[in-house]
Design a protein around this motif. Structure first.
Motif, short mmCIF file in Angstrom:
data_model
loop_
_atom_site.label_atom_id
_atom_site.label_comp_id
_atom_site.label_asym_id
_atom_site.label_seq_id
_atom_site.Cartn_x
_atom_site.Cartn_y
_atom_site.Cartn_z
N GLN A 194 0.68 -2.90 5.54
CA GLN A 194 1.20 -2.39 4.28
C GLN A 194 1.88 -1.03 4.47
OE1 GLN A 194 2.62 -3.32 1.82
NE2 GLN A 194 1.04 -3.94 0.35
N ARG A 195 1.35 -0.24 5.40
CA ARG A 195 2.00 1.04 5.70
C ARG A 195 3.42 0.80 6.25
NH1 ARG A 195 -0.93 5.79 6.14
NH2 ARG A 195 -3.06 5.55 5.42
N ILE A 196 3.52 -0.20 7.12
CA ILE A 196 4.85 -0.53 7.66
C ILE A 196 5.75 -1.02 6.52
CG2 ILE A 196 6.15 -2.02 9.26
CD1 ILE A 196 4.46 0.17 10.64
N GLY A 197 5.14 -1.81 5.60
CA GLY A 197 5.90 -2.29 4.43
C GLY A 197 6.41 -1.12 3.60
N ILE A 198 5.58 -0.10 3.44
CA ILE A 198 5.98 1.08 2.66
C ILE A 198 7.07 1.86 3.43
CG2 ILE A 198 5.19 3.33 1.78
CD1 ILE A 198 2.47 1.91 1.18
N ALA A 199 6.90 1.95 4.75
CA ALA A 199 7.93 2.63 5.57
C ALA A 199 9.27 1.93 5.40
CB ALA A 199 7.50 2.65 7.03
N ARG A 200 9.25 0.59 5.39
CA ARG A 200 10.49 -0.17 5.20
C ARG A 200 11.09 0.13 3.82
NH1 ARG A 200 9.79 -6.53 5.25
NH2 ARG A 200 8.73 -6.01 3.31
N ALA A 201 10.18 0.30 2.82
CA ALA A 201 10.67 0.54 1.46
C ALA A 201 11.29 1.94 1.31
CB ALA A 201 9.52 0.38 0.47
N ILE A 202 10.81 2.90 2.09
CA ILE A 202 11.31 4.28 1.87
C ILE A 202 12.36 4.71 2.90
CG2 ILE A 202 9.16 5.04 0.77
CD1 ILE A 202 8.43 6.44 3.45
N VAL A 203 12.64 3.86 3.89
CA VAL A 203 13.49 4.30 4.99
C VAL A 203 14.91 4.65 4.55
CG1 VAL A 203 14.29 2.01 5.75
CG2 VAL A 203 14.02 3.84 7.43
N THR A 204 15.37 4.06 3.47
CA THR A 204 16.73 4.40 2.99
C THR A 204 16.68 5.51 1.93
OG1 THR A 204 16.52 2.61 1.39
CG2 THR A 204 17.73 2.10 3.41
N ASP A 205 15.48 6.05 1.74
CA ASP A 205 15.26 7.14 0.78
C ASP A 205 15.67 6.75 -0.64
OD1 ASP A 205 14.38 9.62 0.01
OD2 ASP A 205 16.32 10.59 0.36
N PRO A 206 15.11 5.64 -1.15
CA PRO A 206 15.46 5.23 -2.53
C PRO A 206 14.72 6.11 -3.53
CG PRO A 206 13.78 3.78 -1.67
CD PRO A 206 14.10 4.74 -0.55
N SER A 207 15.25 6.18 -4.75
CA SER A 207 14.60 7.02 -5.75
C SER A 207 13.48 6.27 -6.46
CB SER A 207 15.64 7.49 -6.77
OG SER A 207 16.38 6.37 -7.23
N LEU A 208 13.51 4.94 -6.39
CA LEU A 208 12.54 4.14 -7.14
C LEU A 208 11.80 3.17 -6.21
CD1 LEU A 208 11.40 3.12 -9.90
CD2 LEU A 208 13.42 1.66 -10.07
N LEU A 209 10.46 3.23 -6.27
CA LEU A 209 9.65 2.28 -5.51
C LEU A 209 9.00 1.31 -6.48
CD1 LEU A 209 7.66 4.38 -2.83
CD2 LEU A 209 9.77 3.08 -2.55
N LEU A 210 9.17 0.01 -6.20
CA LEU A 210 8.54 -1.02 -7.03
C LEU A 210 7.48 -1.71 -6.18
CD1 LEU A 210 11.78 -2.51 -8.67
CD2 LEU A 210 10.22 -0.78 -9.60
N CYS A 211 6.23 -1.58 -6.65
CA CYS A 211 5.12 -2.08 -5.83
C CYS A 211 4.41 -3.20 -6.59
CB CYS A 211 4.13 -0.97 -5.52
SG CYS A 211 4.91 0.53 -4.90
N ASP A 212 4.39 -4.37 -6.01
CA ASP A 212 3.74 -5.52 -6.66
C ASP A 212 2.36 -5.74 -6.03
OD1 ASP A 212 3.19 -7.72 -8.13
OD2 ASP A 212 4.91 -8.92 -7.45
N GLU A 213 1.34 -5.23 -6.70
CA GLU A 213 -0.04 -5.30 -6.22
C GLU A 213 -0.16 -4.88 -4.76
OE1 GLU A 213 -2.72 -7.64 -7.91
OE2 GLU A 213 -1.41 -8.86 -9.17
N PRO A 214 0.19 -3.65 -4.45
CA PRO A 214 0.24 -3.22 -3.04
C PRO A 214 -1.14 -3.18 -2.38
CG PRO A 214 0.52 -1.34 -4.49
CD PRO A 214 0.56 -2.56 -5.35
N THR A 215 -2.22 -3.15 -3.21
CA THR A 215 -3.57 -3.10 -2.61
C THR A 215 -4.30 -4.42 -2.82
OG1 THR A 215 -4.51 -2.18 -4.63
CG2 THR A 215 -3.74 -0.61 -2.96
N GLY A 216 -3.60 -5.39 -3.40
CA GLY A 216 -4.25 -6.65 -3.80
C GLY A 216 -4.83 -7.44 -2.65
N ASP A 217 -4.35 -7.21 -1.45
CA ASP A 217 -4.82 -8.00 -0.31
C ASP A 217 -5.63 -7.13 0.66
OD1 ASP A 217 -4.79 -10.56 0.95
OD2 ASP A 217 -3.49 -9.74 2.51
#
Lengths: 384, 232
Positions: free
Chosen positions: B155-178
């Motif tokens: 999940q950390r790698i998933g978050i790194a992928r989400a922020i690597v382009t420095d977006p202003s908005l993060l959309l997380c769909d149950e990020p701790t659900g698993d």
């Protein structure tokens, strides 16, 4: 290029499936390469036949002989640059399976008519000096270990000697090579004057003439003139371009091109289904991943391109392996032991092979790629 | 688009209907919803309430049946598919419940995926990936494949992928659900830090009140309608 690691890594996803798919494609291309070489061999190098050369044979059949006196009469026809004759010997070296063509020729004429046969000058001089001299192609020399200076006995099957002996002896004085791929390097050429004096019967007769014309555009017209010249004689002729002669020879075996196309069509259709099924399965298994790529920002067109690139990569790798193996197998030489003297993988067919591999990749990837392109992101992510 | 509304979300009278056979199902009912730049919003509600559908509309993964969706001042429901894809690549980072990493790519190559869509050079991409890895504390796992990582690490790698382009908005769909509680807490802490320190706007769908407690605002979605209180 920056997408190549993604495409390449996908091939390692199901290694066994990828290997089996690659192998099935490779087998199809081995077959393609081998059949291409066989087709070329049965055509005996139609593609390398001289456009400016005519073959003049007896109208009844190739085994009927023509008078040697025709030489001078053909040479006088307008547009004819040079004339040479050849006579089939059809002997056996040691045992019948050791097949290679033995032909009686006039050395100077022959080499002038067939510049694609390269013989060093000193070997030609030696041949001109030695009545029993013979020149052999590099393939046959390599195959039977013939060296310059060897005396080679050939058992006659047609031409008995005047002394009743059927064993002819020739001295190897030269080894020729082709100047380009596809030149027959298996022939065994010896002097006509020695042959004509020593044979029992058939003196003053030759098998066929090769005629070089000055203007290839006039080749057919000159061929007609030659046939008219000898019409209503005891030995009427049939003159045609070398290409037409070779093609006619190949057609005696059957329509090789059609047979080859039929076999290859069946094989490629099967491979199309196998590889197409693999690609379809690959996309089905990756629905969520495709959804993720799209959510990241990959456009539909980019997804289409990635899937197509993957299927093309599989086809090109498989095809490349197959064509490479075919090249190695074909370069190992004539598999029939002399029946196919011109046995090589022609470059244009190699290019067609690469094109076919690319086409196979595009066709097998098309429907899975369109499916991937049309995938709705939300729908794909729900498959999690 | 101006910088000062980067990361804002505004939904006006948004409806979303799905067709199941001959039946038309309305999942979202005339929603109005605002998120300010730099907010951390938790979206809660029972299964089937439309949380993921709402997240998909905000992220431009789906289109509303009616109404308008503006993100960072851009009316995204009017963009063509290809322009919407480009917009997502620049402005949105997605974090999924099941991480959704490419199993055939190493961690750093997974993080590199969104950067492939940018004109950055290989060296620049490598630098961005390295930064993202250090933000999520996974530099030492850069060359590992997803199967070699724990759920929390994936999940950390998933978050790194989400922020690597420095977006202003993060959309997380149950990020701790698993994830287990410890790993889940670590991920929530990471998201809080991204919100706090980098000013990312975060909208997080969750079932877990413990996770929702990390957010600055909690919104409840019941039967396709929003409220600030959970359903009784």
């Amino acid at each position: 290029m920056k997408y190549l690691p993604i495409i390449w890594s996908n091939l390692g996803r199901k290694k066994i499936r990828t290997v089996l798919t690659l192998l099935s494609i490779a087998v199809a291309f081995i077959l393609f390469g081998y059949l291409a070489a066989i087709e070329e061999a049965l055509g005996q190098g139609v593609s390398i036949a001289g456009a400016d050369r005519l073959i003049v044979r007896h109208k009844v059949s190739l085994i009927q002989l023509l008078p040697v006196s025709y030489h001078a009469r053909i040479a006088q026809i307008d547009g004819v640059d040079r004339v040479g004759h050849s006579t089939w010997f059809g002997g056996i070296y040691q045992e019948p399976r050791n097949f290679f063509a033995q032909i009686a020729v006039e050395p100077d004429e022959f080499l002038a008519l067939f510049p694609e046969f390269k013989l060093p000058a000193e070997q030609l001089e030696n041949w001109q000096r030695t009545r029993t001299g013979a020149v052999v192609g590099k393939d046959t020399a390599d195959r039977y270990g013939f060296k310059i200076g060897d005396r080679v006995p050939i058992q006659a099957t047609i031409w008995q000697k005047k002394d009743g002996n059927e064993a002819w002896e020739f001295d190897i004085v030269g080894i020729y090579e082709g100047t380009k791929p596809g030149v027959d390097e298996t022939q065994f050429l010896f002097r006509y004057d020695y042959f004509d004096e020593a044979r029992l019967g058939g003196e003053g007769e030759v098998g066929w003439y090769t005629v070089k014309v000055g203007d290839p555009d006039r080749a057919e017209e000159i061929a007609r003139q030659i046939d008219i010249q000898f019409a209503n004689s005891p030995a009427e002729t049939k003159a045609e371009t070398e290409g037409a002669f070779v093609q006619g020879f190949a057609k005696q075996v059957g329509n090789i091109g059609a047979i080859m196309k039929a076999i290859l069509s069946a094989v490629f259709f099967t491979i199309l289904l196998v590889a197409g099924n693999t690609m379809a399965q690959t996309v089905r298994e990756r629905v969520v991943e495709i959804g993720v790529l799209k959510s990241i920002g990959f456009t539909d067109t980019k997804i289409l391109s990635l899937v197509l690139a993957e299927s093309c990569l599989i086809a090109l790798v498989g095809g490349g392996i197959g064509l490479s193996i075919a090249l190695v197998l074909v370069s190992a030489g004539d598999p029939t032991g002399g029946g196919l003297p011109v046995f090589f993988f022609p470059t244009p067919k190699l290019i067609v092979g690469v094109g076919l591999a690319l086409l196979l990749g595009l066709l097998t990837g098309f429907f899975p790629a369109v499916r991937a392109m049309r995938l709705q992101i939300a729908e794909a992510l729900r498959r999690n | 688009m101006s910088e000062n509304n980067s990361g804002t979300v505004s939904l006006r009278a948004v409806c979303k209907n799905f067709r199941r056979g001959s039946e038309e199902i309305q999942v979202l009912h005339t929603l109005d919803f605002e998120v300010q730049a730099g907010e951390f919003v938790a979206l809660m509600g029972p299964s089937g309430s439309g949380k993921s559908t709402l997240l998909n509309l905000i992220g431009g993964l789906d289109r509303p049946s009616s109404g308008t969706v503006e993100v960072s001042g851009e009316p995204i429901d009017r963009l063509s598919d290809s322009r919407l894809a480009g917009w997502r690549a620049r402005h949105i980072g997605f974090v999924f419940q099941f991480y959704n990493l490419m199993p055939t790519l190493s961690a750093d190559r997974n993080i590199d995926l969104p950067l492939l869509l940018t004109p950055l050079s290989k060296a620049q991409r490598r630098e961005h990936v390295s930064t993202a890895l250090s933000v999520v504390g996974m530099e030492h796992r850069a060359k590992h494949y997803p199967r070699q990582l724990s759920g929390g690490e994936q999940q950390r790698i998933g978050i790194a992928r989400a922020i690597v382009t420095d977006p202003s908005l993060l959309l997380c769909d149950e990020p701790t659900g698993d994830l287990d509680r410890k790993s889940g807490d670590d991920i929530l802490e990471l998201l809080s830090a991204l919100n706090r320190e980098q000013g990312k706007t975060i909208i997080m769908v969750t079932h877990d009140p413990h996770a929702a407690a990390k957010a600055s605002r909690v919104i409840y979605l019941n039967k396709g309608q929003l409220s600030t209180e959970p359903e009784e």
